[in-house]
Design a protein around this motif. Sequence first.
Motif, PDB file in Angstrom:
ATOM      1  N   LEU A   1      52.287  42.290  40.158  1.00 44.63           N
ATOM      2  CA  LEU A   1      50.959  42.149  39.587  1.00 44.63           C
ATOM      3  C   LEU A   1      50.455  43.525  39.161  1.00 44.63           C
ATOM      4  N   THR A   2      50.344  43.716  37.874  1.00 47.33           N
ATOM      5  CA  THR A   2      49.961  45.008  37.303  1.00 47.33           C
ATOM      6  C   THR A   2      48.747  44.814  36.388  1.00 47.33           C
ATOM      7  N   PRO A   3      48.049  45.895  36.032  1.00 46.87           N
ATOM      8  CA  PRO A   3      46.964  45.768  35.060  1.00 46.87           C
ATOM      9  C   PRO A   3      47.427  45.146  33.745  1.00 46.87           C
ATOM     10  N   GLU A   4      48.618  45.483  33.317  1.00 47.42           N
ATOM     11  CA  GLU A   4      49.138  44.939  32.057  1.00 47.42           C
ATOM     12  C   GLU A   4      49.331  43.429  32.152  1.00 47.42           C
ATOM     13  N   LEU A   5      49.831  42.960  33.298  1.00 47.72           N
ATOM     14  CA  LEU A   5      50.014  41.519  33.485  1.00 47.72           C
ATOM     15  C   LEU A   5      48.660  40.810  33.535  1.00 47.72           C
ATOM     16  N   LEU A   6      47.681  41.434  34.170  1.00 47.06           N
ATOM     17  CA  LEU A   6      46.340  40.852  34.204  1.00 47.06           C
ATOM     18  C   LEU A   6      45.763  40.685  32.804  1.00 47.06           C
ATOM     19  N   LEU A   7      45.906  41.696  31.974  1.00 49.71           N
ATOM     20  CA  LEU A   7      45.390  41.613  30.610  1.00 49.71           C
ATOM     21  C   LEU A   7      46.087  40.508  29.832  1.00 49.71           C
ATOM     22  N   GLN A   8      47.391  40.382  30.012  1.00 49.47           N
ATOM     23  CA  GLN A   8      48.121  39.310  29.332  1.00 49.47           C
ATOM     24  C   GLN A   8      47.655  37.948  29.820  1.00 49.47           C
ATOM     25  N   ALA A   9      47.372  37.837  31.110  1.00 47.09           N
ATOM     26  CA  ALA A   9      46.892  36.568  31.654  1.00 47.09           C
ATOM     27  C   ALA A   9      45.561  36.176  31.013  1.00 47.09           C
ATOM     28  N   TYR A  10      44.637  37.130  30.896  1.00 46.05           N
ATOM     29  CA  TYR A  10      43.359  36.829  30.252  1.00 46.05           C
ATOM     30  C   TYR A  10      43.560  36.365  28.814  1.00 46.05           C
ATOM     31  N   ARG A  11      44.506  36.977  28.134  1.00 39.11           N
ATOM     32  CA  ARG A  11      44.742  36.622  26.727  1.00 39.11           C
ATOM     33  C   ARG A  11      45.237  35.195  26.560  1.00 39.11           C
ATOM     34  N   VAL A  12      45.870  34.648  27.594  1.00 41.50           N
ATOM     35  CA  VAL A  12      46.362  33.264  27.497  1.00 41.50           C
ATOM     36  C   VAL A  12      45.476  32.303  28.291  1.00 41.50           C
ATOM     37  N   GLY A  13      44.344  32.797  28.788  1.00 39.78           N
ATOM     38  CA  GLY A  13      43.345  31.906  29.361  1.00 39.78           C
ATOM     39  C   GLY A  13      43.407  31.679  30.854  1.00 39.78           C
ATOM     40  N   VAL A  14      44.130  32.506  31.607  1.00 34.96           N
ATOM     41  CA  VAL A  14      44.171  32.332  33.057  1.00 34.96           C
ATOM     42  C   VAL A  14      43.648  33.592  33.738  1.00 34.96           C
ATOM     43  N   PHE A  15      43.262  33.449  34.996  1.00 31.13           N
ATOM     44  CA  PHE A  15      42.722  34.588  35.744  1.00 31.13           C
ATOM     45  C   PHE A  15      43.184  34.502  37.191  1.00 31.13           C
ATOM     46  N   PRO A  16      43.169  35.633  37.910  1.00 34.15           N
ATOM     47  CA  PRO A  16      43.693  35.660  39.277  1.00 34.15           C
ATOM     48  C   PRO A  16      42.624  35.391  40.330  1.00 34.15           C
ATOM     49  N   MET A  17      43.054  34.806  41.439  1.00 34.57           N
ATOM     50  CA  MET A  17      42.193  34.640  42.601  1.00 34.57           C
ATOM     51  C   MET A  17      43.047  34.726  43.859  1.00 34.57           C
TER      52      MET A  17
ATOM     53  N   ALA B   1      36.878  43.216  29.336  1.00 29.23           N
ATOM     54  CA  ALA B   1      36.623  43.039  27.904  1.00 29.23           C
ATOM     55  C   ALA B   1      37.921  43.192  27.124  1.00 29.23           C
ATOM     56  N   ILE B   2      38.209  42.194  26.297  1.00 28.82           N
ATOM     57  CA  ILE B   2      39.353  42.246  25.384  1.00 28.82           C
ATOM     58  C   ILE B   2      38.891  41.668  24.056  1.00 28.82           C
ATOM     59  N   GLY B   3      39.055  42.407  22.971  1.00 30.56           N
ATOM     60  CA  GLY B   3      38.581  41.928  21.684  1.00 30.56           C
ATOM     61  C   GLY B   3      37.088  41.688  21.739  1.00 30.56           C
ATOM     62  N   ALA B   4      36.655  40.489  21.327  1.00 31.05           N
ATOM     63  CA  ALA B   4      35.240  40.128  21.371  1.00 31.05           C
ATOM     64  C   ALA B   4      34.954  39.183  22.531  1.00 31.05           C
ATOM     65  N   ALA B   5      35.817  39.200  23.541  1.00 34.21           N
ATOM     66  CA  ALA B   5      35.640  38.347  24.719  1.00 34.21           C
ATOM     67  C   ALA B   5      35.338  39.200  25.944  1.00 34.21           C
ATOM     68  N   PHE B   6      34.378  38.735  26.734  1.00 42.20           N
ATOM     69  CA  PHE B   6      34.113  39.351  28.028  1.00 42.20           C
ATOM     70  C   PHE B   6      34.367  38.305  29.094  1.00 42.20           C
ATOM     71  N   PHE B   7      35.238  38.645  30.043  1.00 46.98           N
ATOM     72  CA  PHE B   7      35.634  37.735  31.100  1.00 46.98           C
ATOM     73  C   PHE B   7      34.912  38.143  32.389  1.00 46.98           C
ATOM     74  N   GLY B   8      33.816  37.460  32.699  1.00 45.13           N
ATOM     75  CA  GLY B   8      33.060  37.786  33.893  1.00 45.13           C
ATOM     76  C   GLY B   8      33.826  37.402  35.148  1.00 45.13           C
ATOM     77  N   GLU B   9      33.872  38.310  36.099  1.00 42.92           N
ATOM     78  CA  GLU B   9      34.642  38.069  37.314  1.00 42.92           C
ATOM     79  C   GLU B   9      33.756  37.754  38.520  1.00 42.92           C
ATOM     80  N   SER B  10      32.775  38.563  38.794  1.00 44.25           N
ATOM     81  CA  SER B  10      31.940  38.328  39.971  1.00 44.25           C
ATOM     82  C   SER B  10      30.643  39.113  39.825  1.00 44.25           C
ATOM     83  N   MET B  11      29.656  38.722  40.626  1.00 43.23           N
ATOM     84  CA  MET B  11      28.375  39.417  40.625  1.00 43.23           C
ATOM     85  C   MET B  11      27.821  39.429  42.043  1.00 43.23           C
ATOM     86  N   PHE B  12      26.865  40.297  42.291  1.00 44.17           N
ATOM     87  CA  PHE B  12      26.236  40.347  43.601  1.00 44.17           C
ATOM     88  C   PHE B  12      24.779  40.738  43.450  1.00 44.17           C
TER      89      PHE B  12
END
Length: 204
Positions: free
Chosen positions: A7-23, A122-133
């Motif tokens: 699990l690397t930053p590069e893999l995370l970015l690719q995951a976002y690009r195809v519509g999935v996210f980690p938990m 943030a990738i392109g014109a998409a922002f993928f919100g992860e968490s807030m507090f």
Amino acid sequence: MRDDPPLTPELLLQAYRVGVFPMSESRDNPEVFWVDPRQRGILPIDHFHISRSLRRTFRRGHFSASLNMDFAGVLQGCADREETWINDTIFDLYLRLHDQGHAHAVEVWEDRRLVGGVYGVAIGAAFFGESMFSTRTDASKTALAALTKHLKSKGFTLFDTQFITDHLRSLGGFEIPRDRYHILLDMALARDCDIGPAGPLALP
């Protein structure tokens, strides 16, 4: 059987690009899994709902907001709760994504103290919100309002919240089917947006 790729930053970015996210199941569980919800949460950038009570909070002027002034503090604030999916692996990966310029946070301050925030990718014109507090009433809503206003000013078209909660619904959030989400995602990824430099953000 082949091992899963690291699990690397590069893999995370690719995951976002195809519509999935980690938990992860919990802070203490080292395993990370991928999520692709059938219904996806969206916060409309053009139609963020600000209630009268939230507007009164803004007028009181006791909160201020900033972008990327304390990313680690926001990440820690999101992880510092009894139940969280942010384990050490995820924590470290998002710090690395921030260092690379991909992960961003909006901080909310009261008397120079960090009292709320939201972070994502943030990738392109998409922002993928992860968490807030939030440690003060309306601090997380203030963070989302400041972030949405900023994303709109920078030309972003998609604010992905992953799931929908009552908190997000009160701000105009809603769900869309997975296939519709992927259409919006592809359109957003085809654009090139810059979230801008670190610094203060204006509230709506």
